[in-house]
Design an enzyme around this catalytic site. Structure first.
Site, PDB file in Angstrom:
ATOM      1  N   GLU A 164       2.805  -6.090   5.512  1.00 38.82           N
ATOM      2  CA  GLU A 164       2.054  -6.838   6.531  1.00 38.82           C
ATOM      3  C   GLU A 164       2.402  -8.320   6.477  1.00 38.82           C
ATOM      4  O   GLU A 164       2.304  -8.969   5.432  1.00 38.82           O
ATOM      5  CB  GLU A 164       0.542  -6.629   6.324  1.00 38.82           C
ATOM      6  CG  GLU A 164      -0.291  -7.391   7.364  1.00 38.82           C
ATOM      7  CD  GLU A 164      -1.730  -6.925   7.490  1.00 38.82           C
ATOM      8  OE1 GLU A 164      -2.101  -5.912   6.880  1.00 38.82           O
ATOM      9  OE2 GLU A 164      -2.483  -7.594   8.218  1.00 38.82           O
ATOM     10  N   ASP A 192      -7.807   4.423   4.693  1.00 40.26           N
ATOM     11  CA  ASP A 192      -7.860   3.237   3.833  1.00 40.26           C
ATOM     12  C   ASP A 192      -8.957   3.383   2.792  1.00 40.26           C
ATOM     13  O   ASP A 192     -10.098   3.739   3.118  1.00 40.26           O
ATOM     14  CB  ASP A 192      -8.196   1.998   4.682  1.00 40.26           C
ATOM     15  CG  ASP A 192      -7.020   1.065   4.819  1.00 40.26           C
ATOM     16  OD1 ASP A 192      -6.145   1.055   3.935  1.00 40.26           O
ATOM     17  OD2 ASP A 192      -6.985   0.340   5.833  1.00 40.26           O
ATOM     18  N   ASP A 218      -9.379   0.177   7.313  1.00 37.34           N
ATOM     19  CA  ASP A 218     -10.634  -0.522   7.029  1.00 37.34           C
ATOM     20  C   ASP A 218     -10.824  -1.680   8.012  1.00 37.34           C
ATOM     21  O   ASP A 218     -11.847  -2.366   7.995  1.00 37.34           O
ATOM     22  CB  ASP A 218     -10.735  -0.980   5.566  1.00 37.34           C
ATOM     23  CG  ASP A 218      -9.634  -1.945   5.172  1.00 37.34           C
ATOM     24  OD1 ASP A 218      -8.713  -2.190   5.965  1.00 37.34           O
ATOM     25  OD2 ASP A 218      -9.702  -2.467   4.030  1.00 37.34           O
ATOM     26  N   SER A 219      -9.849  -1.856   8.934  1.00 35.61           N
ATOM     27  CA  SER A 219     -10.051  -2.759  10.073  1.00 35.61           C
ATOM     28  C   SER A 219     -11.210  -2.264  10.935  1.00 35.61           C
ATOM     29  O   SER A 219     -11.674  -2.992  11.817  1.00 35.61           O
ATOM     30  CB  SER A 219      -8.768  -2.878  10.905  1.00 35.61           C
ATOM     31  OG  SER A 219      -8.231  -1.597  11.181  1.00 35.61           O
ATOM     32  N   GLU A 230      -4.363  -1.268  -1.101  1.00 38.25           N
ATOM     33  CA  GLU A 230      -3.720  -2.589  -1.072  1.00 38.25           C
ATOM     34  C   GLU A 230      -3.425  -3.065  -2.497  1.00 38.25           C
ATOM     35  O   GLU A 230      -4.298  -2.975  -3.371  1.00 38.25           O
ATOM     36  CB  GLU A 230      -4.646  -3.605  -0.388  1.00 38.25           C
ATOM     37  CG  GLU A 230      -4.898  -3.298   1.078  1.00 38.25           C
ATOM     38  CD  GLU A 230      -5.776  -4.344   1.767  1.00 38.25           C
ATOM     39  OE1 GLU A 230      -6.101  -5.382   1.157  1.00 38.25           O
ATOM     40  OE2 GLU A 230      -6.132  -4.111   2.935  1.00 38.25           O
ATOM     41  N   LYS A 258      -4.636   5.057   1.629  1.00 41.31           N
ATOM     42  CA  LYS A 258      -3.853   3.819   1.536  1.00 41.31           C
ATOM     43  C   LYS A 258      -4.620   2.848   0.644  1.00 41.31           C
ATOM     44  O   LYS A 258      -5.843   2.766   0.709  1.00 41.31           O
ATOM     45  CB  LYS A 258      -3.621   3.202   2.918  1.00 41.31           C
ATOM     46  CG  LYS A 258      -2.877   1.858   2.864  1.00 41.31           C
ATOM     47  CD  LYS A 258      -2.312   1.450   4.212  1.00 41.31           C
ATOM     48  CE  LYS A 258      -3.285   0.763   5.129  1.00 41.31           C
ATOM     49  NZ  LYS A 258      -3.937  -0.452   4.593  1.00 41.31           N
TER      50      LYS A 258
HETATM   51  O1  KIV Z   1      -6.903  -1.613   8.203  1.00 43.26           O
HETATM   52  C1  KIV Z   1      -5.888  -1.647   8.912  1.00 43.26           C
HETATM   53  O2  KIV Z   1      -5.940  -1.528  10.143  1.00 43.26           O
HETATM   54  C2  KIV Z   1      -4.608  -1.857   8.254  1.00 43.26           C
HETATM   55  C3  KIV Z   1      -3.400  -2.070   9.118  1.00 43.26           C
HETATM   56  C4  KIV Z   1      -3.425  -3.405   9.734  1.00 43.26           C
HETATM   57  C5  KIV Z   1      -2.144  -1.827   8.374  1.00 43.26           C
HETATM   58  O3  KIV Z   1      -4.544  -1.874   7.059  1.00 43.26           O
END
Ligand code: KIV
Length: 271
Positions: A189, A90, A51-52, A122, A120
């Site tokens: 992280e 994510d 989600d980056s 969080e 993924k």
């Molecule tokens: O969204 C992302 O890029 C991440 C990584 C930094 C692990 O969650």
């Protein structure tokens, strides 16, 4: 290789075997077809459709604004480009935090509409009911602890997490809880390296670190950071392997000069 030749796909089981054999796991983010293809063909083990994307693709300050529809679009593009690696997507902010029904429906959409292999999420104990429901539906989950960017406004900064004993103790118990619930890996992280080492030793599933030291079972970086597309983001944990910003700027300037100077195109580049 012929078009019909099968490529052996990396699976969640492959990652568990790699940890058992002491082989490190490489993971990078990708968000589009072309980069996913390059990264996959270079031999990466896991692509994270992070989600980056909210930051590096859309230009937002945080990961909060990206939606499930956006994540699905990015993941569909990555799946078309990557044939060998495991692809993890994510779950964006708001798609799983409210309750188990919403979390499961979001996870099913990701798996059904993208063709990716895992998701993924969080968080630890606070999302464990949703984690259990999603895994019961047959969807593999990579967990994410430590600095969890979707909680940035709760933390108030992107500083190192779990330096204090109470937060470190919660992180250790969350990691075990998530493993027992069936998560196949845990991202750690921006936490102290000694804590990441302890957590990695306590789990039979692999840990993937970002700013969590050398003792994790694997490492992940955001592609735009390690390729030097973003030059303003330079945390201590980041190793920059290329200065793409400089290289692309040079190429674009040369192109502008060639067009304005009339040296592009030549006769050989014309019909
Ligand atoms: O969204 C992302 O890029 C991440 C990584 C930094 C692990 O969650």
């Amino acid at each position: 290789m012929s078009a019909s030749a099968e490529v052996k796909r990396i699976t969640t089981a492959t990652l568990q075997k790699m940890k058992a054999k002491g082989q490190k796991i490489s993971m990078l983010t990708a968000y589009d077809f072309s980069f996913a293809r390059i990264i996959d063909e270079a031999g990466i083990d896991v692509i994270l459709v992070g989600d980056s994307a909210s930051n590096v693709m859309a230009g937002h300050e945080t990961t909060l604004p990206i939606t499930l529809d956006h994540m699905i679009y990015h993941a569909q593009s990555v799946v078309r480009g990557a044939k060998r690696c495991l692809i993890v997507v994510d779950m964006p902010f708001g798609s799983y935090q409210s309750n188990g029904d919403i979390a499961l429906a979001s996870a099913i959409r990701v798996m059904k509409e993208t063709g990716a292999h895992a998701i993924k999420m969080e968080g630890g104990e606070e999302i464990i009911d949703s984690v259990r429901r999603i895994i019961s539906a047959g969807i593999p989950i990579m967990a994410h602890l430590g600095l969890t960017p979707q909680s940035i406004y709760k933390f108030g900064s992107y500083n190192v997490r779990a330096k204090e004993e109470d937060e470190a103790a919660k992180l250790k118990s969350d990691a075990l809880l998530l493993q027992d619930a069936g998560c196949f890996a845990v991202v750690l992280e921006k936490i102290p390296a000694t804590l990441a080492q302890e957590v990695s030793a306590s789990l039979h599933v692999p840990t993937i670190g970002i700013g969590a030291g050398a003792h994790c079972d694997g490492q992940v970086l955001v592609m735009h950071d390690m390729l030097g597309i973003n030059t303003e983001f330079r945390p201590r944990f980041l190793r920059q392997y290329l200065n793409m910003h400089e290289q692309v700027t040079g190429a674009v300037k040369q192109y502008i000069d060639d067009v304005k100077g009339g040296t592009f195109p030549t006769e050989a580049e014309s019909y």
